[in-house]
Scaffold this motif. Structure first.
Motif, PDB file in Angstrom:
ATOM      1  N   ASN A 172       0.823  -1.212   0.000  1.00 43.64           N
ATOM      2  CA  ASN A 172       0.000   0.000   0.000  1.00 43.64           C
ATOM      3  C   ASN A 172       0.857   1.263   0.000  1.00 43.64           C
ATOM      4  OD1 ASN A 172      -2.537  -1.150  -0.176  1.00 43.64           O
ATOM      5  ND2 ASN A 172      -2.828  -1.274   2.036  1.00 43.64           N
ATOM      6  N   ILE A 173       2.026   1.227   0.632  1.00 42.57           N
ATOM      7  CA  ILE A 173       2.928   2.380   0.566  1.00 42.57           C
ATOM      8  C   ILE A 173       3.385   2.599  -0.879  1.00 42.57           C
ATOM      9  CG2 ILE A 173       5.182   3.280   1.270  1.00 42.57           C
ATOM     10  CD1 ILE A 173       4.805   1.868   3.934  1.00 42.57           C
ATOM     11  N   SER A 174       3.708   1.500  -1.556  1.00 43.34           N
ATOM     12  CA  SER A 174       4.115   1.611  -2.958  1.00 43.34           C
ATOM     13  C   SER A 174       2.982   2.167  -3.817  1.00 43.34           C
ATOM     14  CB  SER A 174       4.555   0.243  -3.475  1.00 43.34           C
ATOM     15  OG  SER A 174       4.908   0.302  -4.839  1.00 43.34           O
ATOM     16  N   LEU A 175       1.755   1.716  -3.573  1.00 44.85           N
ATOM     17  CA  LEU A 175       0.617   2.227  -4.341  1.00 44.85           C
ATOM     18  C   LEU A 175       0.362   3.705  -4.080  1.00 44.85           C
ATOM     19  CD1 LEU A 175      -1.875  -0.763  -4.019  1.00 44.85           C
ATOM     20  CD2 LEU A 175      -0.714   0.003  -6.087  1.00 44.85           C
ATOM     21  N   CYS A 176       0.764   4.174  -2.907  1.00 44.58           N
ATOM     22  CA  CYS A 176       0.638   5.615  -2.625  1.00 44.58           C
ATOM     23  C   CYS A 176       1.592   6.439  -3.476  1.00 44.58           C
ATOM     24  CB  CYS A 176       0.915   5.894  -1.147  1.00 44.58           C
ATOM     25  SG  CYS A 176      -0.468   5.568  -0.057  1.00 44.58           S
ATOM     26  N   PHE A 182       2.873  -0.079 -12.300  1.00 40.01           N
ATOM     27  CA  PHE A 182       4.286  -0.175 -11.962  1.00 40.01           C
ATOM     28  C   PHE A 182       4.501  -1.013 -10.709  1.00 40.01           C
ATOM     29  CE2 PHE A 182       8.285   1.847 -10.229  1.00 40.01           C
ATOM     30  CZ  PHE A 182       9.121   1.201 -11.122  1.00 40.01           C
ATOM     31  N   THR A 183       3.651  -0.870  -9.708  1.00 38.18           N
ATOM     32  CA  THR A 183       3.768  -1.699  -8.498  1.00 38.18           C
ATOM     33  C   THR A 183       3.673  -3.176  -8.837  1.00 38.18           C
ATOM     34  OG1 THR A 183       2.866   0.057  -7.080  1.00 38.18           O
ATOM     35  CG2 THR A 183       2.735  -2.205  -6.260  1.00 38.18           C
ATOM     36  N   HIS A 184       2.731  -3.537  -9.688  1.00 38.61           N
ATOM     37  CA  HIS A 184       2.560  -4.948 -10.033  1.00 38.61           C
ATOM     38  C   HIS A 184       3.643  -5.435 -10.989  1.00 38.61           C
ATOM     39  CE1 HIS A 184      -1.154  -6.170  -8.006  1.00 38.61           C
ATOM     40  NE2 HIS A 184      -1.501  -4.894  -8.100  1.00 38.61           N
ATOM     41  N   THR A 185       4.231  -4.532 -11.751  1.00 36.18           N
ATOM     42  CA  THR A 185       5.385  -4.926 -12.562  1.00 36.18           C
ATOM     43  C   THR A 185       6.560  -5.299 -11.666  1.00 36.18           C
ATOM     44  OG1 THR A 185       4.689  -3.483 -14.387  1.00 36.18           O
ATOM     45  CG2 THR A 185       6.987  -4.178 -14.352  1.00 36.18           C
ATOM     46  N   ILE A 186       6.790  -4.510 -10.622  1.00 41.36           N
ATOM     47  CA  ILE A 186       7.863  -4.822  -9.676  1.00 41.36           C
ATOM     48  C   ILE A 186       7.549  -6.108  -8.912  1.00 41.36           C
ATOM     49  CG2 ILE A 186       9.162  -3.979  -7.682  1.00 41.36           C
ATOM     50  CD1 ILE A 186       8.473  -1.140  -8.616  1.00 41.36           C
ATOM     51  N   LYS A 187       6.277  -6.283  -8.550  1.00 41.10           N
ATOM     52  CA  LYS A 187       5.894  -7.493  -7.818  1.00 41.10           C
ATOM     53  C   LYS A 187       5.987  -8.751  -8.675  1.00 41.10           C
ATOM     54  CE  LYS A 187       2.432  -7.422  -4.939  1.00 41.10           C
ATOM     55  NZ  LYS A 187       3.151  -7.784  -3.691  1.00 41.10           N
ATOM     56  N   LEU A 223      14.093  -2.840 -17.190  1.00 44.69           N
ATOM     57  CA  LEU A 223      13.761  -2.025 -18.360  1.00 44.69           C
ATOM     58  C   LEU A 223      12.506  -1.199 -18.119  1.00 44.69           C
ATOM     59  CD1 LEU A 223      14.510  -1.379 -21.308  1.00 44.69           C
ATOM     60  CD2 LEU A 223      13.053  -3.314 -22.003  1.00 44.69           C
ATOM     61  N   ALA A 224      11.504  -1.796 -17.481  1.00 45.18           N
ATOM     62  CA  ALA A 224      10.275  -1.054 -17.190  1.00 45.18           C
ATOM     63  C   ALA A 224      10.519   0.044 -16.165  1.00 45.18           C
ATOM     64  CB  ALA A 224       9.198  -2.023 -16.680  1.00 45.18           C
ATOM     65  N   VAL A 229       7.223   6.501 -16.039  1.00 44.79           N
ATOM     66  CA  VAL A 229       6.980   7.936 -15.899  1.00 44.79           C
ATOM     67  C   VAL A 229       6.819   8.321 -14.442  1.00 44.79           C
ATOM     68  CG1 VAL A 229       5.404   9.817 -16.537  1.00 44.79           C
ATOM     69  CG2 VAL A 229       5.938   8.003 -18.191  1.00 44.79           C
ATOM     70  N   SER A 230       6.128   7.476 -13.658  1.00 44.82           N
ATOM     71  CA  SER A 230       5.846   7.797 -12.250  1.00 44.82           C
ATOM     72  C   SER A 230       6.885   7.193 -11.311  1.00 44.82           C
ATOM     73  CB  SER A 230       4.459   7.271 -11.876  1.00 44.82           C
ATOM     74  OG  SER A 230       4.426   5.855 -11.942  1.00 44.82           O
ATOM     75  N   PHE A 231       8.103   6.955 -11.801  1.00 48.34           N
ATOM     76  CA  PHE A 231       9.100   6.287 -10.964  1.00 48.34           C
ATOM     77  C   PHE A 231       9.372   7.098  -9.703  1.00 48.34           C
ATOM     78  CE2 PHE A 231      13.385   5.385  -9.512  1.00 48.34           C
ATOM     79  CZ  PHE A 231      13.397   3.990  -9.493  1.00 48.34           C
ATOM     80  N   ASN A 232       9.384   6.369  -8.578  1.00 48.80           N
ATOM     81  CA  ASN A 232       9.669   6.963  -7.275  1.00 48.80           C
ATOM     82  C   ASN A 232      10.453   5.932  -6.478  1.00 48.80           C
ATOM     83  OD1 ASN A 232       8.838   7.236  -4.245  1.00 48.80           O
ATOM     84  ND2 ASN A 232       8.474   9.266  -5.124  1.00 48.80           N
TER      85      ASN A 232
END
Length: 395
Positions: A172-176, A182-187, A223-224, A229-232
């Motif tokens: 949930n912190i990542s989704l914030c 992008f969160t699910h790509t990392i997961k 690569l993703a 665009v929203s990288f944090n």
């Protein structure tokens, strides 16, 4: 001659009329000839008759009739099996569709809530509390048997509950901080940490094909991430940490749960873990985020696009979908093998990424889409490699 005539009509010899005598008992019913074709092939009577009368099987015509009768019997016995298999396939397909739909709605509602109410620990505690309430209602109304938990079982479950708590809070912190896609790509890197932790704590070394499938996963996520665009960094790091904690929970469950005591079924295990996570998370949420139910915080959420009623409704819907998709996931796991479940989970991640991109209109560059696709293909190859490993062990 006359003496003979007189003798034939003498009183000592009475005259008997000419008729057929009536039997004292009715005649036995006429027996039909023995028909071997009216008996099933496995009948003991048929086997006995065959041994005593070889002519029953000596004729090719008789043999063809027996083969035809046997084939008809087998076809009739296969019909219920095919019907039950079709029903199970349709049931599994419906449950998979329901699982995907619940995941889509959970991620959409959860992201909408976190976007205007950026307190992930509080939101996660609310979801755990809602699930705990539902589980207790299920036990109260005897919809599922209530488990009996010993002190040693609670001690064994405590590390799992801590990992369960951290995994959901970090997600949930990542989704914030970043987009759902992008969160699910990392997961999607969960298989990488599964292999790593299994090698470190369980001593299970990966096969060549399992190791090879990890390369596109790591390369696709990298690569993703470079083109997101929203990288944090906070969103990236917490999603990676969520992968570690979630897979640590799975590894710990294999290492710490023993068969010496009564084990919990998968629904009760999920319920007990969630209630323990709720108890662990509430003090942390109050300590880190404080009480966030004051009118000023609710007014801030309203200023971001959701009024109090909409915020409460979406929070409840997100919590309900969170509980429901977990239960459906465990029910599917009971119906299929873990490898099939992991393949379905990979497809689910694709569905979530695509649906969130469409719903939130997330800008995606071609390179970002390529990296995500490569990572998801790697996840699928990992599932296939695990299946090959399982087949080799069986043989």
């Amino acid at each position: 001659m006359q003496s003979l005539l007189s003798l034939s009509h003498s009183p000592s010899t009475p005259h008997v009329p000419n008729f057929t005598p009536r039997p004292k008992f009715p005649p036995p019913p006429q027996l039909h000839p023995f028909n071997a074709f009216s008996l099933p092939p496995s009948s003991p009577l048929l086997l006995t008759a065959t041994k005593s009368s070889p002519f029953l099987t000596s004729s090719p015509k008789v043999a063809s009739f027996r083969l035809l009768a046997a084939s008809i019997t087998d076809a009739r016995s296969e019909e219920p099996a095919k019907a039950s298999g079709l029903v199970k396939t349709l049931q599994l397909g419906a449950m998979l569709a329901f699982w995907y739909i619940l995941n889509i709605y959970f991620n959409i509602y959860n992201k909408q809530v976190l976007k205007v109410y950026p307190f992930p620990a509080t939101v996660t505690a609310f979801q755990f509390g809602f699930v705990s309430l539902v589980i207790n209602l299920i036990w109260t109304f005897n919809l599922h048997p209530r488990p009996s938990i010993s002190g040693s079982q609670l001690a064994a479950l405590l590390p799992l509950a801590m990992a369960h708590t951290l995994g959901n809070v970090l997600t949930n912190i990542s989704l914030c901080k970043v987009t759902v896609s992008f969160t699910h790509t990392i997961k999607a890197m969960e298989p990488f940490f599964t292999v790593l932790l299994s090698a470190l704590f369980l001593g299970q070394m990966p096969t060549f094909w399992v190791f090879s499938s990890l390369l596109p996963i790591v390369g696709g996520v990298a690569l993703a991430s470079m083109t997101e665009v929203s990288f944090n960094w906070i969103g990236f790091a917490t999603a990676m940490a969520a992968n570690i904690t979630n897979q640590s929970r799975n590894v710990l469950s294999k290492k710490m749960m023993t068969s010496e005591e009564e084990t919990l079924d998968i629904i009760n295990l999920y319920g007990v873990l969630t209630m323990m996570a709720f108890i662990l998370l509430v003090p942390y949420a109050l300590l880190v985020e404080g009480v966030k139910f004051s009118p000023s915080y609710l007014q801030y959420a309203a200023s971001q696009g959701l009024n109090v009623r909409e915020l409460c409704v979406r929070s409840i819907f997100a919590a309900f979908c969170f509980h429901a998709y977990q239960q459906v996931s465990y029910m599917i796991l009971d119906m299929v093998s873990p490898v099939t479940h992991s393949v379905a989970n990979s497809v689910k991640r694709v569905v979530i990424i695509v649906s969130s991109v469409i719903f939130f209109q997330t800008p995606v560059s071609p390179v970002n889409a390529l990296g995500t696709a490569i990572a998801l293909v790697g996840v699928f190859l990992y599932s296939r490699a695990k299946r090959m490993k399982k087949v080799q062990k069986t043989n």
